[in-house]
Design a protein around this motif. Structure first.
Motif, PDB file in Angstrom:
ATOM      1  N   ARG A 156       5.206  11.168  -2.821  1.00 29.23           N
ATOM      2  CA  ARG A 156       5.978  12.420  -2.921  1.00 29.23           C
ATOM      3  C   ARG A 156       7.476  12.158  -2.756  1.00 29.23           C
ATOM      4  NH1 ARG A 156       2.854  16.706  -3.505  1.00 29.23           N
ATOM      5  NH2 ARG A 156       0.687  16.607  -2.826  1.00 29.23           N
ATOM      6  N   GLU A 157       7.844  11.204  -1.929  1.00 23.74           N
ATOM      7  CA  GLU A 157       9.248  10.839  -1.783  1.00 23.74           C
ATOM      8  C   GLU A 157       9.788  10.233  -3.074  1.00 23.74           C
ATOM      9  OE1 GLU A 157      13.059  10.081  -0.426  1.00 23.74           O
ATOM     10  OE2 GLU A 157      11.517  11.428   0.340  1.00 23.74           O
ATOM     11  N   ALA A 158       8.976   9.379  -3.684  1.00 24.56           N
ATOM     12  CA  ALA A 158       9.381   8.771  -4.961  1.00 24.56           C
ATOM     13  C   ALA A 158       9.521   9.831  -6.040  1.00 24.56           C
ATOM     14  CB  ALA A 158       8.359   7.712  -5.385  1.00 24.56           C
ATOM     15  N   MET A 159       8.596  10.793  -6.067  1.00 24.34           N
ATOM     16  CA  MET A 159       8.655  11.855  -7.075  1.00 24.34           C
ATOM     17  C   MET A 159       9.875  12.763  -6.868  1.00 24.34           C
ATOM     18  SD  MET A 159       6.374  11.304  -9.245  1.00 24.34           S
ATOM     19  CE  MET A 159       6.562   9.546  -8.912  1.00 24.34           C
ATOM     20  N   GLU A 169       0.239  15.087  -9.165  1.00 25.87           N
ATOM     21  CA  GLU A 169      -1.197  15.382  -9.066  1.00 25.87           C
ATOM     22  C   GLU A 169      -2.048  14.145  -9.338  1.00 25.87           C
ATOM     23  OE1 GLU A 169      -4.564  18.282 -11.149  1.00 25.87           O
ATOM     24  OE2 GLU A 169      -2.444  18.573 -11.590  1.00 25.87           O
ATOM     25  N   GLN A 170      -1.636  13.364 -10.334  1.00 27.03           N
ATOM     26  CA  GLN A 170      -2.389  12.151 -10.657  1.00 27.03           C
ATOM     27  C   GLN A 170      -2.096  11.017  -9.676  1.00 27.03           C
ATOM     28  OE1 GLN A 170      -2.497  11.156 -15.026  1.00 27.03           O
ATOM     29  NE2 GLN A 170      -1.070  12.878 -15.166  1.00 27.03           N
ATOM     30  N   ALA A 171      -0.817  10.922  -9.254  1.00 23.25           N
ATOM     31  CA  ALA A 171      -0.407   9.770  -8.447  1.00 23.25           C
ATOM     32  C   ALA A 171      -0.948   9.805  -7.022  1.00 23.25           C
ATOM     33  CB  ALA A 171       1.125   9.689  -8.411  1.00 23.25           C
ATOM     34  N   VAL A 172      -1.242  10.982  -6.500  1.00 23.08           N
ATOM     35  CA  VAL A 172      -1.753  11.047  -5.125  1.00 23.08           C
ATOM     36  C   VAL A 172      -3.276  10.979  -5.073  1.00 23.08           C
ATOM     37  CG1 VAL A 172       0.226  12.357  -4.281  1.00 23.08           C
ATOM     38  CG2 VAL A 172      -1.784  13.589  -5.108  1.00 23.08           C
ATOM     39  N   GLY A 173      -3.900  10.735  -6.214  1.00 23.44           N
ATOM     40  CA  GLY A 173      -5.352  10.586  -6.247  1.00 23.44           C
ATOM     41  C   GLY A 173      -5.804   9.323  -5.536  1.00 23.44           C
ATOM     42  N   GLN A 174      -7.043   9.333  -5.043  1.00 17.81           N
ATOM     43  CA  GLN A 174      -7.575   8.200  -4.283  1.00 17.81           C
ATOM     44  C   GLN A 174      -7.639   6.932  -5.126  1.00 17.81           C
ATOM     45  OE1 GLN A 174      -8.379   8.106  -0.954  1.00 17.81           O
ATOM     46  NE2 GLN A 174      -7.338  10.084  -0.962  1.00 17.81           N
ATOM     47  N   SER A 175      -7.912   7.089  -6.433  1.00 15.70           N
ATOM     48  CA  SER A 175      -8.032   5.914  -7.306  1.00 15.70           C
ATOM     49  C   SER A 175      -6.717   5.162  -7.413  1.00 15.70           C
ATOM     50  CB  SER A 175      -8.502   6.336  -8.701  1.00 15.70           C
ATOM     51  OG  SER A 175      -7.569   7.237  -9.272  1.00 15.70           O
ATOM     52  N   VAL A 176      -5.589   5.873  -7.236  1.00 14.74           N
ATOM     53  CA  VAL A 176      -4.272   5.229  -7.296  1.00 14.74           C
ATOM     54  C   VAL A 176      -3.895   4.639  -5.946  1.00 14.74           C
ATOM     55  CG1 VAL A 176      -1.806   5.597  -7.649  1.00 14.74           C
ATOM     56  CG2 VAL A 176      -3.444   6.694  -9.171  1.00 14.74           C
ATOM     57  N   LEU A 177      -3.972   5.457  -4.897  1.00 17.54           N
ATOM     58  CA  LEU A 177      -3.509   5.021  -3.578  1.00 17.54           C
ATOM     59  C   LEU A 177      -4.334   3.865  -3.027  1.00 17.54           C
ATOM     60  CD1 LEU A 177      -2.688   8.460  -1.901  1.00 17.54           C
ATOM     61  CD2 LEU A 177      -1.150   6.897  -3.078  1.00 17.54           C
ATOM     62  N   ALA A 203       0.846  -1.192   0.000  1.00 18.88           N
ATOM     63  CA  ALA A 203       0.000   0.000   0.000  1.00 18.88           C
ATOM     64  C   ALA A 203       0.879   1.239   0.000  1.00 18.88           C
ATOM     65  CB  ALA A 203      -0.914  -0.001   1.226  1.00 18.88           C
ATOM     66  N   LEU A 204       0.383   2.313  -0.581  1.00 15.36           N
ATOM     67  CA  LEU A 204       1.127   3.562  -0.646  1.00 15.36           C
ATOM     68  C   LEU A 204       0.312   4.675  -0.005  1.00 15.36           C
ATOM     69  CD1 LEU A 204       2.444   3.568  -4.347  1.00 15.36           C
ATOM     70  CD2 LEU A 204       3.699   2.904  -2.303  1.00 15.36           C
ATOM     71  N   ASN A 205       1.006   5.613   0.611  1.00 16.60           N
ATOM     72  CA  ASN A 205       0.339   6.819   1.061  1.00 16.60           C
ATOM     73  C   ASN A 205       0.923   8.006   0.311  1.00 16.60           C
ATOM     74  OD1 ASN A 205       2.794   7.555   2.373  1.00 16.60           O
ATOM     75  ND2 ASN A 205       2.201   6.305   4.141  1.00 16.60           N
ATOM     76  N   GLU A 206       0.390   9.176   0.557  1.00 13.82           N
ATOM     77  CA  GLU A 206       0.823  10.352  -0.186  1.00 13.82           C
ATOM     78  C   GLU A 206       2.298  10.658   0.054  1.00 13.82           C
ATOM     79  OE1 GLU A 206      -0.334  15.088  -0.499  1.00 13.82           O
ATOM     80  OE2 GLU A 206      -1.889  13.624   0.029  1.00 13.82           O
ATOM     81  N   ALA A 207       2.766  10.418   1.264  1.00 12.20           N
ATOM     82  CA  ALA A 207       4.177  10.675   1.582  1.00 12.20           C
ATOM     83  C   ALA A 207       5.094   9.772   0.763  1.00 12.20           C
ATOM     84  CB  ALA A 207       4.421  10.460   3.074  1.00 12.20           C
TER      85      ALA A 207
END
Length: 476
Positions: free
Chosen positions: A28-31, A57-65, A21-25
């Motif tokens: 953002r670290e990967a980016m 912007e796209q990667a932190v969307g709920q559909s991705v996480l 699982a991924l979270n926003e942090a």
């Protein structure tokens, strides 16, 4: 060219894929790491900022996480953003629809490979598009520039405008247009003069030639090895000449790749062609999706198929298929396969385009294995008698010593080649038993080239191609 960037991005995405699982942090670290990788690859800073902002912007969307495979989703978003950065899926081809002669004007700085690229493009237009082409050199500054184009024209069998000493570029262009009309030429390629740097005299000359010849295409030839300066050159030409596209040369070099990634975003002009080698047929239509696939380690199977189609003659393919169906495979067949691999770019080029083969390619480089291996194997087979090539079982110790001396290798090298042949011959017999292409996976997955060549072992049981090749073939 993109090896360093590909390695950096690969390590970033391996970390993402390894997490359930991924979270926003995490994203953002990967980016942040992706941003550093792009900057180190010499990508222009404004381009990097737009790219990272779009992906984040796209990667932190709920559909991705909250997806089942968030890591893979992020990789897909990065892939799509790379494709868009490089020009999108719909890169326009050459505009050849106008009444002949269609004029293509080649511009660029001195040393960018403009003259050679002109000959490569003429060859491509003649062979792939069936166009009658003519080339004219307008470079009256560089010594022997016009003579160079004439020699290249003879090599690619394309007409060149006769040289008249002392004639100036605008006059040469006028004469070239008249000659093209008289000879019913479809495409006229004008190889303009270059300079060591952008100056007003160069731009004035470009504009004068463009005014007299009204070109349908104005292609800027840029050397990929010049890094960010290539982007500055492109901006200068864009402001002065009505460019329609860019040609990147030396895409097979060891530059960091930033110029290629920045060019489309900075100039707004599509990259239409890429020079991939010194040979006159080493010019490819630029395909953003394929380049993005190579950068992200997804491979470029389509290019492999195209290279195979160009390298393998239809009659030879039919002959080989008939022998495979009978389970036959002797040293002559192996030699033919090795030569076809050389035509397709060699081991490194093929490994670099295979999905999941990045590590195998690195292993080859670390072990010192290169395309000279193919030449040595060809030499070993060449040292055999015609009878020995048909019946390798005749090779006893004495004959092996003779062959090793004749080809300048060790006896163990001869034994390795024989082992490889045995593995491939066994696979051919399996193909016959299994009734078709489904057995082809064993050729690579369970032996053959991968098993016989140290350092070529990929993710399969011992072969150099992916372990899922058999499954892919069964689907066909």
């Amino acid at each position: 060219m993109f090896d360093s960037l590909s390695d950096r991005l690969g390590s970033v995405f391996d970390k993402l894929r390894g997490r359930g699982a991924l979270n926003e942090a995490d994203v953002r670290e990967a980016m942040r790491e992706v941003r550093i990788a792009l900057l180190e690859a010499d990508v222009a800073l404004p381009v990097v900022r737009r790219f990272i902002d779009s992906v984040t912007e796209q990667a932190v969307g709920q559909s991705v996480l909250k997806s089942v495979t968030p890591g893979q989703q992020v990789v897909k978003i990065v892939n799509d953003a790379l494709v868009e950065m490089l020009g999108g899926d719909d890169v326009p081809g050459l505009d050849l629809a106008a009444a002949p002669p269609v004029v293509i004007m080649m511009v660029g700085l001195q040393g960018s490979g403009k003259t050679t690229t002109t000959a490569k493009l003429a060859k491509l237009l003649k062979e792939k598009h069936g166009k009658k082409a003519m080339m004219a050199s307008l470079d009256v500054n560089r010594p022997a520039a016009q003579e160079q184009l004439k020699v290249l024209g003879e090599q690619v069998d394309v007409a060149t405008l006769p040289i008249i000493a002392g004639q100036q570029p605008v006059d040469i262009a006028t004469r070239a247009l008249q000659a093209a009309k008289l000879q019913a030429i479809d495409v006229l390629l004008l190889d303009t003069a270059g300079r060591l740097h952008v100056d007003q005299q160069l731009m004035d000359e470009m504009q004068a030639v463009a005014a007299i010849s009204t070109p349908k295409e104005v292609l800027l030839v840029v050397d990929s090895l010049t890094g960010q300066d290539a982007v500055n050159v492109a901006q200068s030409f864009t402001a002065q000449v009505p460019l329609t596209g860019v040609v990147l040369t030396r895409m097979d070099g060891d530059a960091r790749g930033g110029a290629a990634l920045s060019m489309r975003a900075v100039t707004g002009k599509p990259i239409k062609f890429a020079g991939t080698g010194e040979k006159l047929d080493a010019l490819e239509v630029f395909q953003p999706s394929r380049v993005a696939g190579r950068i992200l380690g997804m491979g470029d199977v389509v290019s492999i198929v195209e290279r195979a189609a160009a390298a393998i003659e239809e009659e030879e393919a039919e002959r080989m298929a008939a022998r495979m169906a009978k389970g036959q495979f002797d040293m002559n067949d192996l030699r033919q396969q090795l030569r076809q691999m050389q035509k397709m770019g060699g081991l490194g080029a093929l490994a670099g385009m295979m999905p999941g083969m990045k590590k195998a390619k690195q292993a080859m480089e670390q072990s010192g294995m290169d395309d000279r291996v193919l030449l040595r194997m060809d030499a070993i087979i060449g040292s055999m008698t015609p009878k020995e090539r048909i019946r390798p079982d005749l090779l006893n110790a004495k004959r092996k010593i003779r062959i090793a001396k004749g080809s300048g290798v060790q006896v163990q090298d001869v034994n390795k080649l024989l082992k490889m042949h045995q593995e491939m011959e066994r696979a051919m017999k399996q193909i016959k038993k299994m009734g078709g292409l489904a057995g082809l996976g064993k050729l690579f997955g369970g032996g053959g080239l991968g098993a016989a060549m140290p350092g070529l072992g990929g993710p399969g049981a011992g072969g150099g191609l992916p372990s899922n090749l058999n499954d892919l073939l069964k689907k066909k």
